[in-house]
Design a protein around this motif. Sequence first.
Motif, PDB file in Angstrom:
ATOM      1  N   LEU A 171       0.827  -1.217   0.000  1.00  0.00           N
ATOM      2  CA  LEU A 171       0.000   0.000   0.000  1.00  0.00           C
ATOM      3  C   LEU A 171       0.861   1.266   0.000  1.00  0.00           C
ATOM      4  N   ASP A 172       2.041   1.189   0.611  1.00  0.00           N
ATOM      5  CA  ASP A 172       2.970   2.332   0.563  1.00  0.00           C
ATOM      6  C   ASP A 172       3.391   2.606  -0.879  1.00  0.00           C
ATOM      7  N   GLY A 173       3.605   1.515  -1.628  1.00  0.00           N
ATOM      8  CA  GLY A 173       3.947   1.661  -3.044  1.00  0.00           C
ATOM      9  C   GLY A 173       2.816   2.290  -3.835  1.00  0.00           C
ATOM     10  N   ALA A 174       1.579   1.913  -3.497  1.00  0.00           N
ATOM     11  CA  ALA A 174       0.409   2.493  -4.168  1.00  0.00           C
ATOM     12  C   ALA A 174       0.296   3.983  -3.846  1.00  0.00           C
ATOM     13  N   ASN A 175       0.592   4.369  -2.592  1.00  0.00           N
ATOM     14  CA  ASN A 175       0.583   5.788  -2.216  1.00  0.00           C
ATOM     15  C   ASN A 175       1.618   6.571  -3.025  1.00  0.00           C
ATOM     16  N   ALA A 176       2.822   6.006  -3.142  1.00  0.00           N
ATOM     17  CA  ALA A 176       3.905   6.674  -3.877  1.00  0.00           C
ATOM     18  C   ALA A 176       3.526   6.861  -5.340  1.00  0.00           C
ATOM     19  N   ASN A 177       2.932   5.827  -5.957  1.00  0.00           N
ATOM     20  CA  ASN A 177       2.518   5.930  -7.363  1.00  0.00           C
ATOM     21  C   ASN A 177       1.392   6.940  -7.553  1.00  0.00           C
ATOM     22  N   THR A 178       0.473   6.979  -6.578  1.00  0.00           N
ATOM     23  CA  THR A 178      -0.624   7.950  -6.630  1.00  0.00           C
ATOM     24  C   THR A 178      -0.078   9.375  -6.604  1.00  0.00           C
ATOM     25  N   LYS A 179       0.871   9.597  -5.721  1.00  0.00           N
ATOM     26  CA  LYS A 179       1.483  10.926  -5.588  1.00  0.00           C
ATOM     27  C   LYS A 179       2.147  11.354  -6.892  1.00  0.00           C
ATOM     28  N   LEU A 180       2.923  10.464  -7.489  1.00  0.00           N
ATOM     29  CA  LEU A 180       3.611  10.782  -8.748  1.00  0.00           C
ATOM     30  C   LEU A 180       2.610  11.059  -9.863  1.00  0.00           C
ATOM     31  N   LEU A 181       1.559  10.254  -9.926  1.00  0.00           N
ATOM     32  CA  LEU A 181       0.560  10.403 -10.988  1.00  0.00           C
ATOM     33  C   LEU A 181      -0.191  11.717 -10.869  1.00  0.00           C
ATOM     34  N   LEU A 182      -0.661  12.043  -9.653  1.00  0.00           N
ATOM     35  CA  LEU A 182      -1.402  13.295  -9.455  1.00  0.00           C
ATOM     36  C   LEU A 182      -0.506  14.518  -9.666  1.00  0.00           C
ATOM     37  N   GLN A 183       0.745  14.428  -9.223  1.00  0.00           N
ATOM     38  CA  GLN A 183       1.674  15.542  -9.441  1.00  0.00           C
ATOM     39  C   GLN A 183       1.878  15.787 -10.928  1.00  0.00           C
ATOM     40  N   GLY A 184       1.975  14.723 -11.709  1.00  0.00           N
ATOM     41  CA  GLY A 184       2.135  14.862 -13.155  1.00  0.00           C
ATOM     42  C   GLY A 184       0.923  15.497 -13.806  1.00  0.00           C
ATOM     43  N   ILE A 185      -0.278  15.030 -13.416  1.00  0.00           N
ATOM     44  CA  ILE A 185      -1.517  15.567 -13.985  1.00  0.00           C
ATOM     45  C   ILE A 185      -1.670  17.050 -13.664  1.00  0.00           C
ATOM     46  N   LEU A 186      -1.435  17.420 -12.398  1.00  0.00           N
ATOM     47  CA  LEU A 186      -1.641  18.801 -11.961  1.00  0.00           C
ATOM     48  C   LEU A 186      -0.547  19.730 -12.486  1.00  0.00           C
ATOM     49  N   SER A 187       0.658  19.226 -12.654  1.00  0.00           N
ATOM     50  CA  SER A 187       1.731  20.032 -13.258  1.00  0.00           C
ATOM     51  C   SER A 187       1.389  20.351 -14.705  1.00  0.00           C
ATOM     52  N   ASP A 188       0.802  19.378 -15.410  1.00  0.00           N
ATOM     53  CA  ASP A 188       0.384  19.601 -16.803  1.00  0.00           C
ATOM     54  C   ASP A 188      -0.738  20.623 -16.892  1.00  0.00           C
ATOM     55  N   MET A 189      -1.479  20.799 -15.785  1.00  0.00           N
ATOM     56  CA  MET A 189      -2.556  21.794 -15.765  1.00  0.00           C
ATOM     57  C   MET A 189      -2.030  23.196 -15.461  1.00  0.00           C
ATOM     58  N   GLY A 190      -0.722  23.305 -15.205  1.00  0.00           N
ATOM     59  CA  GLY A 190      -0.124  24.625 -15.004  1.00  0.00           C
ATOM     60  C   GLY A 190       0.276  24.963 -13.586  1.00  0.00           C
ATOM     61  N   PHE A 191       0.073  24.066 -12.644  1.00  0.00           N
ATOM     62  CA  PHE A 191       0.458  24.333 -11.260  1.00  0.00           C
ATOM     63  C   PHE A 191       1.956  24.077 -11.075  1.00  0.00           C
ATOM     64  N   LYS A 192       2.642  25.072 -10.510  1.00  0.00           N
ATOM     65  CA  LYS A 192       4.094  24.960 -10.318  1.00  0.00           C
ATOM     66  C   LYS A 192       4.446  24.225  -9.028  1.00  0.00           C
ATOM     67  N   ASN A 193       3.581  24.354  -8.021  1.00  0.00           N
ATOM     68  CA  ASN A 193       3.819  23.684  -6.740  1.00  0.00           C
ATOM     69  C   ASN A 193       2.636  22.775  -6.432  1.00  0.00           C
ATOM     70  N   VAL A 194       2.890  21.467  -6.391  1.00  0.00           N
ATOM     71  CA  VAL A 194       1.842  20.487  -6.138  1.00  0.00           C
ATOM     72  C   VAL A 194       2.185  19.709  -4.875  1.00  0.00           C
ATOM     73  N   THR A 195       1.265  19.726  -3.915  1.00  0.00           N
ATOM     74  CA  THR A 195       1.470  19.002  -2.655  1.00  0.00           C
ATOM     75  C   THR A 195       0.358  17.970  -2.482  1.00  0.00           C
ATOM     76  N   ILE A 196       0.743  16.715  -2.266  1.00  0.00           N
ATOM     77  CA  ILE A 196      -0.213  15.641  -2.038  1.00  0.00           C
ATOM     78  C   ILE A 196      -0.056  15.163  -0.599  1.00  0.00           C
ATOM     79  N   ILE A 197      -1.151  15.204   0.157  1.00  0.00           N
ATOM     80  CA  ILE A 197      -1.125  14.795   1.567  1.00  0.00           C
ATOM     81  C   ILE A 197      -2.075  13.621   1.765  1.00  0.00           C
ATOM     82  N   PHE A 198      -1.585  12.552   2.408  1.00  0.00           N
ATOM     83  CA  PHE A 198      -2.429  11.395   2.728  1.00  0.00           C
ATOM     84  C   PHE A 198      -2.839  11.467   4.198  1.00  0.00           C
ATOM     85  N   LYS A 199      -4.122  11.267   4.441  1.00  0.00           N
ATOM     86  CA  LYS A 199      -4.611  11.347   5.825  1.00  0.00           C
ATOM     87  C   LYS A 199      -5.005   9.975   6.341  1.00  0.00           C
TER      88      LYS A 199
END
Length: 199
Positions: A171-199
Amino acid sequence: MNLKSAFNPLNRKNKLIFLILIIGVIMIYSIIIKFNNDKVTTSTVISQRLSKISELSTLRYNYSNIISLKDNKKLKDYSIPFTEKSFLIKYTGYIKAGVDLKDLDILVTNESITITLKKAKILDHVINSKDLFIYDEKSSMFNKLSMQDMINEISNEKVKVEADLVKTGFLDGANANTKLLLQGILSDMGFKNVTIIFK
């Protein structure tokens, strides 16, 4: 008030400056309102887009397994003769892990975005029925082997496989992949700083 003071150039200049100041304040206020509305709209649009995905699968584990069952009817601790049933099953399956995107919080500030979401969980665990083989199947008149016996054993084994896999950090690996994927998507949308927090 006399005519001289009414047509005084200084009074007209003060009024003009005052009018410019009012217009400036109105313009700044309008820009702030628009900026805040844009931030809300951006957050809403992103939230709607991500929630449409519903569940985001980010890691898959393929495996093969063998289950063996041998059972006798017993009287106290004594095995009753001719009541033995047994089988050996070989099968393959896969487990998918990822995140639920229906429950997330989004904060947009200028060119920065922060997304808070729940940690990854197991989304799917499938046994490939086409790859399921049964060997050494034995049954007795007094203790018949049933399909339910096999289903129960496979269900119990699925729970064990999932628990063992979680211990390895799946599940830690799934969290890491999720973070990378969302950061890529949001960076492509023009955001320069992307922060992903898991609760």
